[in-house]
Design a protein around this motif. Structure first.
Motif, short mmCIF file in Angstrom:
data_model
loop_
_atom_site.label_atom_id
_atom_site.label_comp_id
_atom_site.label_asym_id
_atom_site.label_seq_id
_atom_site.Cartn_x
_atom_site.Cartn_y
_atom_site.Cartn_z
N VAL A 1 44.28 37.38 42.90
CA VAL A 1 44.55 38.70 42.33
C VAL A 1 43.25 39.46 42.41
CG1 VAL A 1 44.10 37.84 39.99
CG2 VAL A 1 45.39 39.97 40.31
N ARG A 2 43.32 40.73 42.81
CA ARG A 2 42.11 41.49 43.13
C ARG A 2 42.13 42.86 42.45
NH1 ARG A 2 39.50 41.63 49.06
NH2 ARG A 2 38.69 39.68 48.17
N THR B 1 45.66 48.90 37.80
CA THR B 1 46.32 48.44 39.02
C THR B 1 45.51 47.32 39.66
OG1 THR B 1 47.31 50.59 39.47
CG2 THR B 1 47.10 49.08 41.33
N VAL B 2 46.17 46.21 39.92
CA VAL B 2 45.56 45.09 40.63
C VAL B 2 46.49 44.71 41.78
CG1 VAL B 2 44.39 44.25 38.57
CG2 VAL B 2 46.64 43.34 39.16
N PHE B 3 46.00 43.83 42.64
CA PHE B 3 46.78 43.43 43.81
C PHE B 3 46.96 41.92 43.82
CE2 PHE B 3 44.75 47.40 44.75
CZ PHE B 3 45.74 48.13 45.39
N VAL B 4 48.21 41.49 43.83
CA VAL B 4 48.53 40.07 44.02
C VAL B 4 48.67 39.86 45.52
CG1 VAL B 4 50.21 38.25 43.59
CG2 VAL B 4 49.67 39.91 41.78
N GLU B 5 47.93 38.89 46.01
CA GLU B 5 47.74 38.82 47.45
C GLU B 5 47.80 37.39 47.97
OE1 GLU B 5 44.69 41.47 49.20
OE2 GLU B 5 43.64 39.61 49.66
N ILE B 6 48.50 37.21 49.08
CA ILE B 6 48.43 35.97 49.85
C ILE B 6 47.70 36.31 51.14
CG2 ILE B 6 49.69 34.24 51.18
CD1 ILE B 6 51.90 34.36 49.12
N LYS B 7 46.58 35.63 51.34
CA LYS B 7 45.85 35.78 52.59
C LYS B 7 45.96 34.48 53.34
CE LYS B 7 41.40 37.17 54.56
NZ LYS B 7 40.00 37.58 54.26
N GLN B 8 46.36 34.54 54.60
CA GLN B 8 46.54 33.32 55.35
C GLN B 8 46.00 33.48 56.76
OE1 GLN B 8 50.77 33.12 54.74
NE2 GLN B 8 51.22 33.78 56.82
N GLY C 1 32.97 48.08 43.59
CA GLY C 1 33.08 46.67 43.25
C GLY C 1 34.40 46.08 43.71
N VAL C 2 34.36 44.82 44.11
CA VAL C 2 35.58 44.07 44.48
C VAL C 2 35.55 42.78 43.68
CG1 VAL C 2 36.91 43.00 46.33
CG2 VAL C 2 35.52 45.02 46.82
N TRP C 3 36.58 42.57 42.85
CA TRP C 3 36.65 41.40 41.97
C TRP C 3 37.94 40.64 42.21
CZ3 TRP C 3 32.37 40.22 39.25
CH2 TRP C 3 31.41 41.23 39.13
N SER C 4 37.84 39.34 42.40
CA SER C 4 39.01 38.53 42.74
C SER C 4 39.02 37.23 41.95
CB SER C 4 39.00 38.18 44.24
OG SER C 4 38.92 39.35 45.04
N VAL C 5 40.21 36.83 41.50
CA VAL C 5 40.42 35.52 40.91
C VAL C 5 41.28 34.71 41.87
CG1 VAL C 5 41.40 34.21 38.99
CG2 VAL C 5 40.21 36.37 38.55
N TYR C 6 40.79 33.53 42.25
CA TYR C 6 41.47 32.68 43.22
C TYR C 6 42.22 31.56 42.51
CZ TYR C 6 38.82 34.97 46.91
OH TYR C 6 38.30 35.90 47.77
N HIS D 1 39.82 36.29 33.06
CA HIS D 1 40.36 37.64 32.91
C HIS D 1 39.47 38.59 33.69
CE1 HIS D 1 41.45 41.49 31.13
NE2 HIS D 1 42.51 40.91 30.58
N LEU D 2 40.07 39.44 34.52
CA LEU D 2 39.28 40.33 35.37
C LEU D 2 38.37 41.26 34.58
CD1 LEU D 2 41.91 41.29 38.11
CD2 LEU D 2 39.72 40.14 38.51
#
Length: 302
Positions: A111-112, A125-132, A82-87, A220-221
């Protein structure tokens, strides 16, 4: 069609890019394909991406061909993960509109979490991410944090404990949050199968995402909240990602399976599916055809 990397220097943000190391003889090493999932320091990489839609019924045929040329991502053995993300976005959905309008430079903050969302707790563990996107190149920078620290940063807008190499990135995230008044807007989730290249194709990665769902509340994830399909269940989203070029054999395979190149964003699908904005011309809805029919031979051989 192959995507060729320009010969000029790498765009900003490529520092710390994951190298495409050649695996030792006789050993399958998919580190180059998903090294960013390791919970370590700041990671960054640049890639070219092509996205396709295909009928879910044709996925077995695609899987068979990919497995003959690529390795299965070691994190996804046994049906994927599973891949879960909050934008996060502004009140007027600035990042959404940058995507829809096709700006040459655009970005999004999320956050993913990888895995079962119902197991997420403060220490996951989650990942805070900037995708550009910079012209044709997709850049991604991320850090791994315990979920409670990620929420402190993103929702409470406070700087969190960090390693020295992470400081500049976390300050950039905090600046975006405060300056643009970002807040959670949409959550997406899907089941992913991933395949990674080996040898000379070590930087290649192909993902197949199915059961693409989302929600517009309860961000909340780990929330036991209802999600709904935002891409029809009969369709799968396939992404081909490469450091330099997508091999011709792979694009030929896509053509042979009648896969349709699309401009699709799971985040934008979620925003439109829940009525935040009128549906754009890029929206994939339930009443749209899946695209060109997949050859019967491809299905019968699956």
């Amino acid at each position: 069609m192959a995507l060729i990397r320009p010969g000029d220097s790498e765009p900003p943000g490529s520092e710390g890019a994951v190298p495409s190391a050649r695996p030792a003889p006789g050993r399958s090493d998919d580190q180059a394909g998903h090294a960013l999932r390791a919970p370590s320091k700041l990671h960054a990489f640049n890639r070219y991406e092509i996205k396709y839609l295909m009928p879910s019924s044709a996925v077995p045929a695609l899987r068979k061909e990919l497995a003959s040329r690529l390795d299965v991502d070691s994190h996804g053995v046994g049906g994927g993960y599973g891949v879960w993300s909050v934008y996060y976005d502004t009140r007027d959905l600035r990042f959404y509109w940058e995507k829809i309008e096709g700006l040459r430079f655009r970005r999004k903050l999320r956050v993913r979490h990888y895995g079962d969302r119902l197991t997420v707790n403060d220490h996951s563990t989650v990942f805070v991410e900037i995708k550009q996107r910079v012209n044709r190149v997709t850049q991604k920078r991320r850090v791994a944090l315990p979920y409670h620290l990620a929420r402190d940063l993103l929702d409470r807008r406070v700087m969190v404990e960090h390693e020295p190499t992470q400081r500049a990135f976390l300050e950039e995230v905090l600046d975006l949050l405060c300056r643009l008044d970002l807040r959670p807007v949409a959550m997406t989730g899907y089941q992913r199968e991933a395949f990674v290249g080996r040898g000379a194709e070590a930087g290649l990665r192909v993902t197949v995402d199915r059961r693409v769902r989302g929600r517009d509340r309860d961000f909340h994830l780990g929330a036991d909240a209802e999600n709904r399909l935002i891409v029809p269940a009969r369709l799968a989203v396939v992404e081909m990602k490469a450091n330099e070029r997508v091999p011709y054999w792979l694009t030929d395979l896509a053509a042979g399976l009648s896969m349709s190149v699309v401009r699709i964003s799971k985040y934008c699908q979620g925003v439109e599916a829940f009525g935040r904005v009128p549906r754009s011309i890029f929206h994939v809805s339930d009443d749209e055809p899946a695209g060109a029919a997949v050859p019967a031979t491809a299905l019968s051989e699956a």
